[in-house]
Design an enzyme around this catalytic site. Sequence first.
Site, PDB file in Angstrom:
ATOM      1  N   GLU A 105     -67.127  -8.851  13.714  1.00  0.00           N
ATOM      2  CA  GLU A 105     -67.904  -9.308  12.346  1.00  0.00           C
ATOM      3  C   GLU A 105     -68.621  -8.281  11.527  1.00  0.00           C
ATOM      4  O   GLU A 105     -68.642  -8.428  10.279  1.00  0.00           O
ATOM      5  CB  GLU A 105     -69.176 -10.228  13.155  1.00  0.00           C
ATOM      6  CG  GLU A 105     -68.595 -11.451  13.772  1.00  0.00           C
ATOM      7  CD  GLU A 105     -69.705 -12.172  14.499  1.00  0.00           C
ATOM      8  OE1 GLU A 105     -69.631 -13.322  15.074  1.00  0.00           O
ATOM      9  OE2 GLU A 105     -70.891 -11.580  14.900  1.00  0.00           O
ATOM     10  N   LYS A 113     -83.278 -20.651  13.498  1.00  0.00           N
ATOM     11  CA  LYS A 113     -82.664 -19.093  13.626  1.00  0.00           C
ATOM     12  C   LYS A 113     -83.731 -18.203  12.518  1.00  0.00           C
ATOM     13  O   LYS A 113     -83.575 -16.995  12.777  1.00  0.00           O
ATOM     14  CB  LYS A 113     -81.233 -19.204  13.009  1.00  0.00           C
ATOM     15  CG  LYS A 113     -80.308 -20.009  13.693  1.00  0.00           C
ATOM     16  CD  LYS A 113     -80.123 -19.361  14.962  1.00  0.00           C
ATOM     17  CE  LYS A 113     -79.016 -20.289  15.962  1.00  0.00           C
ATOM     18  NZ  LYS A 113     -77.782 -19.946  15.427  1.00  0.00           N
TER      19      LYS A 113
HETATM   20  C1  5RP Z   1     -71.059 -14.536  17.303  1.00  0.00           C
HETATM   21  C2  5RP Z   1     -72.398 -14.625  16.377  1.00  0.00           C
HETATM   22  C3  5RP Z   1     -72.648 -15.902  15.754  1.00  0.00           C
HETATM   23  O1  5RP Z   1     -72.888 -16.131  14.296  1.00  0.00           O
HETATM   24  C4  5RP Z   1     -74.073 -16.457  16.406  1.00  0.00           C
HETATM   25  O2  5RP Z   1     -73.998 -16.178  17.702  1.00  0.00           O
HETATM   26  C5  5RP Z   1     -74.554 -17.644  15.981  1.00  0.00           C
HETATM   27  O3  5RP Z   1     -73.553 -18.660  16.763  1.00  0.00           O
HETATM   28  P1  5RP Z   1     -74.132 -20.098  16.497  1.00  0.00           P
HETATM   29  O4  5RP Z   1     -73.669 -20.610  14.960  1.00  0.00           O
HETATM   30  O5  5RP Z   1     -73.162 -20.855  17.357  1.00  0.00           O
HETATM   31  O6  5RP Z   1     -75.485 -20.575  16.651  1.00  0.00           O
HETATM   32  O7  5RP Z   1     -72.833 -13.734  16.012  1.00  0.00           O
HETATM   33  O8  5RP Z   1     -70.892 -13.338  17.687  1.00  0.00           O
END
Ligand code: 5RP
Length: 218
Positions: A103, A121
């Site tokens: 990422e 979040k």
């Molecule tokens: C994966 C990530 C995801 O973006 C993060 O965990 C958020 O995930 P979700 O959309 O399922 O809440 O960093 O490595």
Amino acid sequence: MTQDEMKKAAAYKALEFIKEGTIVGVGTGSTVNYFIDALATIKDDIEGAVSSSDESTKRLEAHGIEVFDLNNIGVLDVYVDGADEVNEYLTMIKGGGAALTREKIVAAVANQFICIADDSKLVDILGTFPLPIEVIPMARSYVARQLVKLGGDPEYRQGVITDNGNIIIDVHNLKIIDAKKLEADINAIVGVVSNGLFAARGADVLILGSASGIKVIK
Ligand code: 5RP
């Protein structure tokens, strides 16, 4: 609205940032899965995608979206990804899905990072979510000891191997006051591949799904 509906709404809103004929950087996670489904509705208008994980690659290809090797791409206009935590400065903790290193690489290439998330979040202070760190397997114990010296409580994520063949250590109870410095300090530990603080390269735009609708924060 449920949390899933908020994620989906944020994901579909991100389509507004996709330019015709471009290759789109795609993150990983449940929110991004909604984005991939959204992208499929305009798949004839884009050239394809660059993916940050095997999981996202599978979903993109299942929709008939071509996935390109990042090494063959000069510039990416936009990278779309979720977050485990994001603050008002658009600094994030990511890596809950163990895809943080890829990422970070795709995000580094992109001109714009669009973060999509439900409003659970958004936090005032980063660090309630334990900070994921990708580590070369033989360095696990050494890195854990160094993380204790930085004030954290490391926990080995049992049974998880990243797409790069490494392990994840989740660090609890870190005091994240200077996120850029902490990101650099953790990266400087030998054996660390990368960490889930996205401070040096945070998001440029946050699309937040909430019960009262979509908020776009820049
Ligand atoms: C994966 C990530 C995801 O973006 C993060 O965990 C958020 O995930 P979700 O959309 O399922 O809440 O960093 O490595």
